[in-house]
Design a protein around this motif. Sequence first.
Motif, PDB file in Angstrom:
ATOM      1  N   VAL A  17       0.863  -1.185   0.000  1.00 19.48           N
ATOM      2  CA  VAL A  17       0.000   0.000   0.000  1.00 19.48           C
ATOM      3  C   VAL A  17       0.899   1.234   0.000  1.00 19.48           C
ATOM      4  CG1 VAL A  17      -1.866   1.215   1.192  1.00 19.48           C
ATOM      5  CG2 VAL A  17      -1.689  -1.286   1.387  1.00 19.48           C
ATOM      6  N   ILE A  18       0.629   2.159  -0.916  1.00 20.71           N
ATOM      7  CA  ILE A  18       1.400   3.409  -0.986  1.00 20.71           C
ATOM      8  C   ILE A  18       0.563   4.513  -0.364  1.00 20.71           C
ATOM      9  CG2 ILE A  18       2.656   5.013  -2.500  1.00 20.71           C
ATOM     10  CD1 ILE A  18       3.522   2.014  -2.679  1.00 20.71           C
ATOM     11  N   GLY A  19       1.043   5.075   0.744  1.00 21.71           N
ATOM     12  CA  GLY A  19       0.325   6.192   1.371  1.00 21.71           C
ATOM     13  C   GLY A  19      -0.263   5.806   2.716  1.00 21.71           C
ATOM     14  N   GLY A  20       0.129   6.560   3.738  1.00 18.81           N
ATOM     15  CA  GLY A  20      -0.341   6.281   5.101  1.00 18.81           C
ATOM     16  C   GLY A  20      -1.324   7.317   5.591  1.00 18.81           C
ATOM     17  N   GLY A  21      -2.210   7.798   4.687  1.00 17.22           N
ATOM     18  CA  GLY A  21      -3.352   8.600   5.129  1.00 17.22           C
ATOM     19  C   GLY A  21      -4.421   7.662   5.659  1.00 17.22           C
ATOM     20  N   ILE A  22      -5.598   8.209   5.930  1.00 15.05           N
ATOM     21  CA  ILE A  22      -6.641   7.370   6.516  1.00 15.05           C
ATOM     22  C   ILE A  22      -7.039   6.234   5.564  1.00 15.05           C
ATOM     23  CG2 ILE A  22      -8.608   8.799   5.736  1.00 15.05           C
ATOM     24  CD1 ILE A  22      -8.289   7.056   9.137  1.00 15.05           C
ATOM     25  N   ILE A  23      -6.993   6.501   4.250  1.00 11.61           N
ATOM     26  CA  ILE A  23      -7.404   5.464   3.293  1.00 11.61           C
ATOM     27  C   ILE A  23      -6.349   4.344   3.259  1.00 11.61           C
ATOM     28  CG2 ILE A  23      -7.992   4.974   0.870  1.00 11.61           C
ATOM     29  CD1 ILE A  23     -10.064   6.804   2.225  1.00 11.61           C
ATOM     30  N   PRO A 161     -12.246  14.508  17.471  1.00 13.75           N
ATOM     31  CA  PRO A 161     -11.358  15.628  17.801  1.00 13.75           C
ATOM     32  C   PRO A 161      -9.894  15.343  17.457  1.00 13.75           C
ATOM     33  CG  PRO A 161     -12.757  15.051  19.681  1.00 13.75           C
ATOM     34  CD  PRO A 161     -12.990  14.012  18.627  1.00 13.75           C
ATOM     35  N   PHE A 162      -9.471  14.089  17.605  1.00 10.12           N
ATOM     36  CA  PHE A 162      -8.085  13.747  17.265  1.00 10.12           C
ATOM     37  C   PHE A 162      -8.101  12.790  16.071  1.00 10.12           C
ATOM     38  CE2 PHE A 162      -8.196  14.569  21.897  1.00 10.12           C
ATOM     39  CZ  PHE A 162      -7.458  15.747  21.881  1.00 10.12           C
ATOM     40  N   THR A 163      -8.548  13.324  14.943  1.00 13.69           N
ATOM     41  CA  THR A 163      -8.698  12.496  13.733  1.00 13.69           C
ATOM     42  C   THR A 163      -7.408  11.765  13.385  1.00 13.69           C
ATOM     43  OG1 THR A 163     -10.046  14.326  12.960  1.00 13.69           O
ATOM     44  CG2 THR A 163      -9.610  12.608  11.375  1.00 13.69           C
ATOM     45  N   GLU A 164      -6.273  12.441  13.610  1.00 17.05           N
ATOM     46  CA  GLU A 164      -4.980  11.849  13.262  1.00 17.05           C
ATOM     47  C   GLU A 164      -4.834  10.478  13.912  1.00 17.05           C
ATOM     48  OE1 GLU A 164      -5.573  14.744  14.555  1.00 17.05           O
ATOM     49  OE2 GLU A 164      -4.808  16.257  13.193  1.00 17.05           O
ATOM     50  N   ARG A 165      -5.407  10.324  15.108  1.00 14.67           N
ATOM     51  CA  ARG A 165      -5.221   9.087  15.848  1.00 14.67           C
ATOM     52  C   ARG A 165      -6.063   7.940  15.291  1.00 14.67           C
ATOM     53  NH1 ARG A 165      -1.500   8.836  19.356  1.00 14.67           N
ATOM     54  NH2 ARG A 165      -2.393   6.838  19.917  1.00 14.67           N
ATOM     55  N   LEU A 166      -7.080   8.266  14.498  1.00 19.18           N
ATOM     56  CA  LEU A 166      -7.819   7.194  13.820  1.00 19.18           C
ATOM     57  C   LEU A 166      -6.855   6.449  12.887  1.00 19.18           C
ATOM     58  CD1 LEU A 166     -11.259   8.377  12.354  1.00 19.18           C
ATOM     59  CD2 LEU A 166     -10.861   6.417  13.835  1.00 19.18           C
ATOM     60  N   GLY A 167      -6.044   7.234  12.161  1.00 20.36           N
ATOM     61  CA  GLY A 167      -5.054   6.629  11.265  1.00 20.36           C
ATOM     62  C   GLY A 167      -4.016   5.842  12.046  1.00 20.36           C
ATOM     63  N   ILE A 168      -3.521   6.424  13.141  1.00 21.42           N
ATOM     64  CA  ILE A 168      -2.495   5.738  13.955  1.00 21.42           C
ATOM     65  C   ILE A 168      -3.065   4.413  14.478  1.00 21.42           C
ATOM     66  CG2 ILE A 168      -1.105   5.875  16.087  1.00 21.42           C
ATOM     67  CD1 ILE A 168      -0.125   7.816  13.936  1.00 21.42           C
ATOM     68  N   GLU A 169      -4.314   4.432  14.904  1.00 24.73           N
ATOM     69  CA  GLU A 169      -4.875   3.183  15.448  1.00 24.73           C
ATOM     70  C   GLU A 169      -5.085   2.131  14.359  1.00 24.73           C
ATOM     71  OE1 GLU A 169      -7.549   2.959  18.550  1.00 24.73           O
ATOM     72  OE2 GLU A 169      -6.655   4.613  19.661  1.00 24.73           O
ATOM     73  N   ASN A 170      -5.365   2.577  13.123  1.00 19.16           N
ATOM     74  CA  ASN A 170      -5.425   1.616  12.020  1.00 19.16           C
ATOM     75  C   ASN A 170      -4.043   1.013  11.778  1.00 19.16           C
ATOM     76  OD1 ASN A 170      -8.079   1.286  10.311  1.00 19.16           O
ATOM     77  ND2 ASN A 170      -8.092   3.368  11.123  1.00 19.16           N
ATOM     78  N   VAL A 171      -3.002   1.841  11.906  1.00 17.97           N
ATOM     79  CA  VAL A 171      -1.623   1.358  11.758  1.00 17.97           C
ATOM     80  C   VAL A 171      -1.317   0.317  12.843  1.00 17.97           C
ATOM     81  CG1 VAL A 171       0.788   2.053  12.095  1.00 17.97           C
ATOM     82  CG2 VAL A 171      -0.694   3.398  10.610  1.00 17.97           C
TER      83      VAL A 171
END
Length: 545
Positions: A17-23, A161-171
């Motif tokens: 997968v290329i790209g570590g945004g939410i998608i 409120p901490f949207t960034e952490r949604l991505g971190i938790e997926n990681v």
Amino acid sequence: MKRDFDAIAREKFDLIVIGGGIIGTGIARDASLRGIKTLLIEKEDFGYGTTSRSSRLIHGGLRYLRMLEFHLVRQDLHEREVLLKIAPHLVHPYPFIIPITSLYYQIALSIGVRMYDVMASGKSMPSHQHLSRREALEMEPGLEELKGLTGAILYYDCQAPFTERLGIENVLSAAEHGATIINHAQLTGFLRDGNDVCGIEVLDCLSGETYRVKARLVANAAGHWVDCVRDLLHGGPASTVRRTKGIHLLTPKLSQKALVLFSPVDGRLFFVMPWLDYTLIGTTDTDYCGDLDAVCADEKDVAYLLQGARQVFPKLRSEDILYTTAGLRSLVHIGGEKPSDITREHKMLDHKQRDGIEGLISVLGGKITAYRAVAKGAVDMVCRKLGMEVKCITAEVPLPGAPAVSQKAVAKAAKESGLSVETVTHLADLYGSCLSQVLELVRGNKKGGQPICSHFPDILAQVEHGVKQEGALTVSDFLLRRSAVGLSACQGLDAVDTVAKEMGRVLGWSKTEQQRQVEAYLAQASLGQRFRAGSKKRSRQTKKV
Ligand SMILES: Cc1cc2nc3c(=O)[nH]c(=O)nc-3n(C[C@H](O)[C@H](O)[C@H](O)COP(=O)(O)OP(=O)(O)OC[C@H]3O[C@@H](n4cnc5c(N)ncnc54)[C@H](O)[C@@H]3O)c2cc1C
């Protein structure tokens, strides 16, 4: 999260997968939960792109009803419920007030919110309510300033409120289920077998070394860089996405509830939203063709939002703005419509069908709200191409920080750790039940309980946790995407030296490297102040609110 490029160069992955945004992080999580051997690479940090520059809403999008995008709204309202279930520590119900100032708005909005409630069938949040002028003013006295106010509508969506952490938790979840995840690693080319893609060339952005990694399939989830990635394969036909810029202003707190307002300039809908102790005002929607890695608000963007917000807050001045954020949307229609009229629908591209190239798929567009559904669609396509039949389970498996921590548990943790209830509440909002991992570090080292910023309740132990458990490798990674220190009134400028020193201790940085890290962060933070004519850099003297 091991950073071992030699090891990945010896492997063959089912999916890169290329790209570590939410998608991209959502795809990596879904794929690893289905047993697909996955590698995710991210050129900067998880959430570095548009994902960390959003309005922080998990919403169906009331305004998409006007565009007759019923399918999109229904899907997103469904996903809102899924996120409330799998990430209750990060996603919360959030009330909005829409002031009514004309009969036209009253009729159009009443129909809109009724449809919104019907489409969210099975929802766990309250339905909309009509408010009289008096009730609206009781709830939000500032509305007194709005010309022609006759009443209001109260309805609910959600905020992360901490949207960034949604991505971190997926990681974290993807890694826990076997995925290899590497940030600061950039795709620089593709490996080819004849016409087909059979792997990638990846640059370790920290060491400068390049590696070749084999894969059966590559998924391009590079957000608004999607065409830059595709162009590494072939010059490509015209762009697949139209990039539009959206900005936000952060100000001291203006309202208790989120307000839906319409711009006096062009009638576009925008929001004034309470966020932590502040207010976020946004957003804009204008075509963008500048530097993709230095997107920022300019004076014109800021003037547009200020003019809109002054309908309710006439005293709001440019000097009140603490900083701005700016991000780019990737819109899948590239015709001549007004940006705001373009669908927010996503699109999946199989390059076999489009360009005759096997081994590459691209994901175009996709809101944060719908990320799980978009990822599911991408991984369904991956499974079909790999000849696998495995069901998606991301709607049932909670993210690592779930469930949310109760107030009773917060009080107990505060007592045991010696930290204040305010600090532990904040940590619980950031980490959910993974809070215990941070508290463990405080138990091991009392210094870990020291605050790192006078504006935010974050503590030093979070730095070690961010590095060791969550892959933070630069000061920006920690300040902006592991904690929320960089998002506070001082933009983390009060804390940057402390964080560089602590990261230096954990990662073994020299003094020179610490200084380089601080400077890189200051350059990043200064983008949020660029709109101030004549001064490109913000002084490290911070503003009190
Ligand atoms: C102003 C604004 C407000 C918004 N508000 C909301 C909202 O409230 N709610 C909502 O649901 N949606 C919202 N959206 C939409 C949402 O933010 C985006 O659709 C979503 O974040 C896109 O995620 P992504 O993963 O596709 O892209 P990104 O988050 O941009 O991630 C792409 C990643 O790919 C990486 N990358 C690029 N090239 C390479 C390479 N060569 N090698 C390795 N990595 C690479 C980048 O560094 C980046 O991190 C908003 C958008 C904007 C602009």
